[in-house]
Enzyme design. Sequence first.
Site, short mmCIF file in Angstrom:
data_model
loop_
_atom_site.label_atom_id
_atom_site.label_comp_id
_atom_site.label_asym_id
_atom_site.label_seq_id
_atom_site.Cartn_x
_atom_site.Cartn_y
_atom_site.Cartn_z
N HIS A 176 -7.83 -0.16 6.79
CA HIS A 176 -6.42 -0.02 7.22
C HIS A 176 -6.40 0.69 8.57
CE1 HIS A 176 -2.30 1.52 7.41
NE2 HIS A 176 -1.99 0.55 6.55
N GLY A 181 5.29 1.54 10.68
CA GLY A 181 6.22 2.67 10.62
C GLY A 181 7.33 2.62 11.66
N GLU A 185 -2.55 -5.72 10.54
CA GLU A 185 -1.49 -4.71 10.61
C GLU A 185 -1.67 -3.90 11.89
OE1 GLU A 185 -0.18 -4.00 6.04
OE2 GLU A 185 -1.41 -2.42 6.91
N LYS A 208 0.25 4.27 0.23
CA LYS A 208 -0.27 5.39 1.02
C LYS A 208 -0.21 6.69 0.20
CE LYS A 208 1.22 2.91 5.13
NZ LYS A 208 1.63 2.93 6.52
N GLY A 227 4.88 -1.83 3.63
CA GLY A 227 4.85 -0.41 3.30
C GLY A 227 6.22 0.01 2.82
N SER A 283 5.96 -2.86 9.56
CA SER A 283 7.43 -2.88 9.65
C SER A 283 8.05 -4.20 9.16
CB SER A 283 7.88 -2.55 11.08
OG SER A 283 7.49 -1.24 11.39
N ASN A 320 0.89 -1.14 0.00
CA ASN A 320 0.00 0.00 0.00
C ASN A 320 0.94 1.20 0.00
OD1 ASN A 320 -1.55 2.12 1.08
ND2 ASN A 320 -1.41 1.27 3.15
P1 13P Z 1 5.28 -0.18 7.05
O1 13P Z 1 5.68 -1.46 6.39
O2 13P Z 1 5.97 1.02 6.50
O3 13P Z 1 5.36 -0.26 8.56
O4 13P Z 1 3.72 0.07 6.69
C1 13P Z 1 2.83 -0.98 6.85
C2 13P Z 1 1.52 -0.58 6.29
O5 13P Z 1 0.83 0.27 6.83
C3 13P Z 1 1.11 -1.21 5.01
O6 13P Z 1 -0.26 -1.07 4.79
#
Ligand code: 13P
Length: 274
Positions: free
Chosen positions: A98, A176, A170, A12, A238, A217, A10
């Site tokens: 999400h 993050g 998630e 974002k 992410g 992460s 994703n």
């Molecule tokens: P990260 O992998 O950057 O922690 O993000 C995960 C996420 O929100 C994917 O939808």
Amino acid sequence: MQNKLYFCTNTKMSKGLTESLSYLKDLQTLLSDLPQKDIELAVMLPFTALYPARQICLKSNILLGAQNVCQETDFSFTGEISAPMLKELNLDCVMIGHSERRRKAGETDSMINQKVLFALSENLTVFLGISETASEKQYMISDEVLRIQLKRSLYGIRAEQVPLLRILYEPAWAIGKDSSCIPPDYVGKKHNTIRSCLCELFGSDTGSSIPVIYGGSVSPSNACRLIDQPNVDGLGIGRSAWDAFTFNCLIRNVQEHVNQSTSKGDKPYAENFK
Ligand code: 13P
């Protein structure tokens, strides 16, 4: 037990139109040889990139999806995008619920349930996000939170729609962060809870057939330990997926790892990974 490995990303708001398209083109080139029978890869882009992105990957092995959809189909929702509008773009899938939308955009389980029902009625594959916060984890109510989100968000789904369902766990506290903060055994325990709830809802055969994907992460350094956990059928990524070359390496490393593990009998994957 699934007969595929599932990967999704994703992006974002990290990429606008131009960057989304060049990312997608790179991914498509790098991953063009991946056998679809073994691996499902879904990429969720921002609304602004979806139409040209669809033209780019019309015949690709990548599933293209949106990051959100409106819970209504009535026209009087200024600024929103409905499930039929997504279907008109010929998208494959949509991410719903999400953790950032639940917490930052105030989405409730009942809104998410409506989104899921509308998306499924348009034959879109649904990546349903479920998650607990850091404080819910601290109070040791993660299992209860996940079960409630699953039961409310999936209310009213018909058995024949289940093949269109992917569960994306998630946790808010894991997104993050530094990948070393994610305990793989905790992830495995939550995936067991999710699986048992899905079996309660749909019966054990159907409940076991729904892919459950972990995100938060995930990085090249922890991906293999996470995929080794029970009931982790795939990874939602992410930051570590937003460079096409890094994402390609991660996917191939995990696939290679799974192939090796199954030949040693470590985790019971399906036929094509033996
Ligand atoms: P990260 O992998 O950057 O922690 O993000 C995960 C996420 O929100 C994917 O939808």
